[in-house]
Design a protein around this motif. Structure first.
Motif, mmCIF file in Angstrom:
data_model
loop_
_atom_site.group_PDB
_atom_site.id
_atom_site.type_symbol
_atom_site.label_atom_id
_atom_site.label_comp_id
_atom_site.label_asym_id
_atom_site.label_seq_id
_atom_site.Cartn_x
_atom_site.Cartn_y
_atom_site.Cartn_z
ATOM 1 N N ALA A 102 0.801 -1.221 0.000
ATOM 2 C CA ALA A 102 0.000 0.000 0.000
ATOM 3 C C ALA A 102 0.841 1.282 0.000
ATOM 4 O O ALA A 102 0.451 2.257 -0.651
ATOM 5 C CB ALA A 102 -0.973 -0.004 1.181
ATOM 6 N N PRO A 103 1.999 1.316 0.685
ATOM 7 C CA PRO A 103 2.813 2.541 0.607
ATOM 8 C C PRO A 103 3.307 2.859 -0.801
ATOM 9 O O PRO A 103 3.769 3.978 -1.046
ATOM 10 C CB PRO A 103 3.990 2.236 1.542
ATOM 11 C CG PRO A 103 3.453 1.241 2.515
ATOM 12 C CD PRO A 103 2.533 0.390 1.707
ATOM 13 N N LEU A 104 3.204 1.883 -1.712
ATOM 14 C CA LEU A 104 3.631 2.104 -3.090
ATOM 15 C C LEU A 104 2.448 2.311 -4.034
ATOM 16 O O LEU A 104 2.611 2.290 -5.253
ATOM 17 C CB LEU A 104 4.499 0.934 -3.559
ATOM 18 C CG LEU A 104 5.739 0.661 -2.692
ATOM 19 C CD1 LEU A 104 6.522 -0.522 -3.237
ATOM 20 C CD2 LEU A 104 6.628 1.891 -2.579
ATOM 21 N N ASP A 105 1.262 2.508 -3.460
ATOM 22 C CA ASP A 105 0.113 2.924 -4.257
ATOM 23 C C ASP A 105 0.367 4.323 -4.829
ATOM 24 O O ASP A 105 1.183 5.079 -4.289
ATOM 25 C CB ASP A 105 -1.151 2.986 -3.391
ATOM 26 C CG ASP A 105 -1.773 1.629 -3.145
ATOM 27 O OD1 ASP A 105 -1.512 0.706 -3.926
ATOM 28 O OD2 ASP A 105 -2.529 1.503 -2.152
ATOM 29 N N THR A 109 3.507 6.832 0.313
ATOM 30 C CA THR A 109 4.697 7.431 0.923
ATOM 31 C C THR A 109 6.003 6.897 0.362
ATOM 32 O O THR A 109 7.038 7.549 0.468
ATOM 33 C CB THR A 109 4.702 7.168 2.427
ATOM 34 O OG1 THR A 109 4.816 5.743 2.663
ATOM 35 C CG2 THR A 109 3.417 7.691 3.081
ATOM 36 N N GLY A 110 5.967 5.672 -0.204
ATOM 37 C CA GLY A 110 7.197 5.036 -0.664
ATOM 38 C C GLY A 110 8.017 4.424 0.455
ATOM 39 O O GLY A 110 9.092 3.882 0.200
ATOM 40 N N PRO A 133 12.910 5.091 -3.861
ATOM 41 C CA PRO A 133 12.825 6.346 -4.615
ATOM 42 C C PRO A 133 11.877 6.222 -5.809
ATOM 43 O O PRO A 133 11.589 5.117 -6.284
ATOM 44 C CB PRO A 133 14.264 6.580 -5.066
ATOM 45 C CG PRO A 133 14.903 5.241 -5.047
ATOM 46 C CD PRO A 133 14.248 4.477 -3.939
ATOM 47 N N PRO A 134 11.382 7.343 -6.308
ATOM 48 C CA PRO A 134 10.545 7.314 -7.511
ATOM 49 C C PRO A 134 11.255 6.582 -8.644
ATOM 50 O O PRO A 134 12.456 6.739 -8.845
ATOM 51 C CB PRO A 134 10.341 8.794 -7.831
ATOM 52 C CG PRO A 134 10.472 9.482 -6.512
ATOM 53 C CD PRO A 134 11.520 8.714 -5.772
ATOM 54 N N GLY A 135 10.491 5.764 -9.361
ATOM 55 C CA GLY A 135 11.067 4.931 -10.405
ATOM 56 C C GLY A 135 11.537 3.591 -9.890
ATOM 57 O O GLY A 135 11.969 2.745 -10.674
ATOM 58 N N GLY A 136 11.439 3.404 -8.573
ATOM 59 C CA GLY A 136 11.921 2.168 -7.978
ATOM 60 C C GLY A 136 10.968 1.003 -8.178
ATOM 61 O O GLY A 136 9.780 1.170 -8.488
ATOM 62 N N VAL A 137 11.516 -0.190 -7.993
ATOM 63 C CA VAL A 137 10.764 -1.427 -8.201
ATOM 64 C C VAL A 137 10.842 -2.274 -6.937
ATOM 65 O O VAL A 137 11.937 -2.546 -6.424
ATOM 66 C CB VAL A 137 11.329 -2.231 -9.386
ATOM 67 C CG1 VAL A 137 10.548 -3.537 -9.576
ATOM 68 C CG2 VAL A 137 11.297 -1.395 -10.666
ATOM 69 N N LEU A 138 9.702 -2.677 -6.436
ATOM 70 C CA LEU A 138 9.647 -3.643 -5.344
ATOM 71 C C LEU A 138 9.648 -5.039 -5.941
ATOM 72 O O LEU A 138 8.822 -5.364 -6.793
ATOM 73 C CB LEU A 138 8.388 -3.450 -4.512
ATOM 74 C CG LEU A 138 8.172 -4.559 -3.478
ATOM 75 C CD1 LEU A 138 9.085 -4.360 -2.278
ATOM 76 C CD2 LEU A 138 6.714 -4.642 -3.060
#
Length: 211
Positions: A102-105, A109-110, A133-138
């Motif tokens: 959810a933090p990456l919705d 917040t990331g 960071p923005p552009g990052g991949v989980l």
């Protein structure tokens, strides 16, 4: 259905390309699940994606579902070798959603918690939050991840035939096999995933594609 042999290195490159090409209009991050039994080594494939993604300018954060199991009092309520409990109760999908996904919705917040509970000690890992960071991949690896309504931009399923799964599962883990049979029957992970890879022989994976 067409099955194409592919080298492990080429598979990682192909998946990294596909991740990089995912639409980014809805949010700055992508969430990728690598789903498979321990015998399929989903963690190894997720690890192998980190460097190809970095070379494409996409920082990656690795998280394992095994670090988000429910407390032993819940997951072992029906015994230490109950296959239905392993299928239904072991994964704390609520915590995984709350602390990782959810933090990456879009608009999130990331800030991701990389681990929650040590499955051996059954204690909190006390891990600090990390900011992707923005552009990052989980990159999340684990077993029985699909069919839980967890939000991912890409899902990869590592498939094994029942014979290969039984052969490659450690003797002390053979009791989990009925759980994976249920998963196949009820969830159909090979059909549910965006990408399916046959890994009966991990040295010689094969990409499964629709004709």
């Amino acid at each position: 259905m067409q099955v194409h042999p592919i080298s492990p290195d080429r598979l990682a490159e192909l998946l990294a390309d596909r991740i990089t090409a995912l639409p980014g209009a809805d949010g700055p991050w992508q969430r990728v699940a690598v789903d498979g039994a321990a015998a399929a080594r989903p963690g190894a494939l997720a690890d192998a994606l980190v460097e190809p993604l970095r070379l494409r300018g996409r920082p990656a954060l690795r998280v394992s579902a095994a670090d988000f199991l429910r407390p032993a009092s819940v997951r072992l309520e029906y015994g230490k070798q109950d296959a239905d409990a392993f299928h239904d109760l072991w994964l704390d999908d609520g915590a995984l959603l709350r602390e990782v996904l959810a933090p990456l919705d879009p608009g999130g917040t990331g800030r991701v918690l990389p681990s929650l509970r040590d499955p051996v000690t059954d204690r909190s890992t006390r891990a600090p939050y990390l900011e992707l960071p923005p552009g990052g991949v989980l990159l999340l690896d684990g077993a029985l991840l699909l069919g839980r309504w967890l939000p991912f931009e890409l899902t990869v399923h590592l498939a094994l035939t029942p014979a290969a799964l039984a052969r490659r599962t450690a003797p002390q883990e053979q009791w989990t096999l009925p759980a994976f049979a249920r998963y196949e029957a009820e969830t159909g992970p090979a059909e549910a995933a965006d990408v399916t890879v046959r890994v009966d022989d991990p040295r010689h994976p094969a990409l499964v594609e629709e004709p």
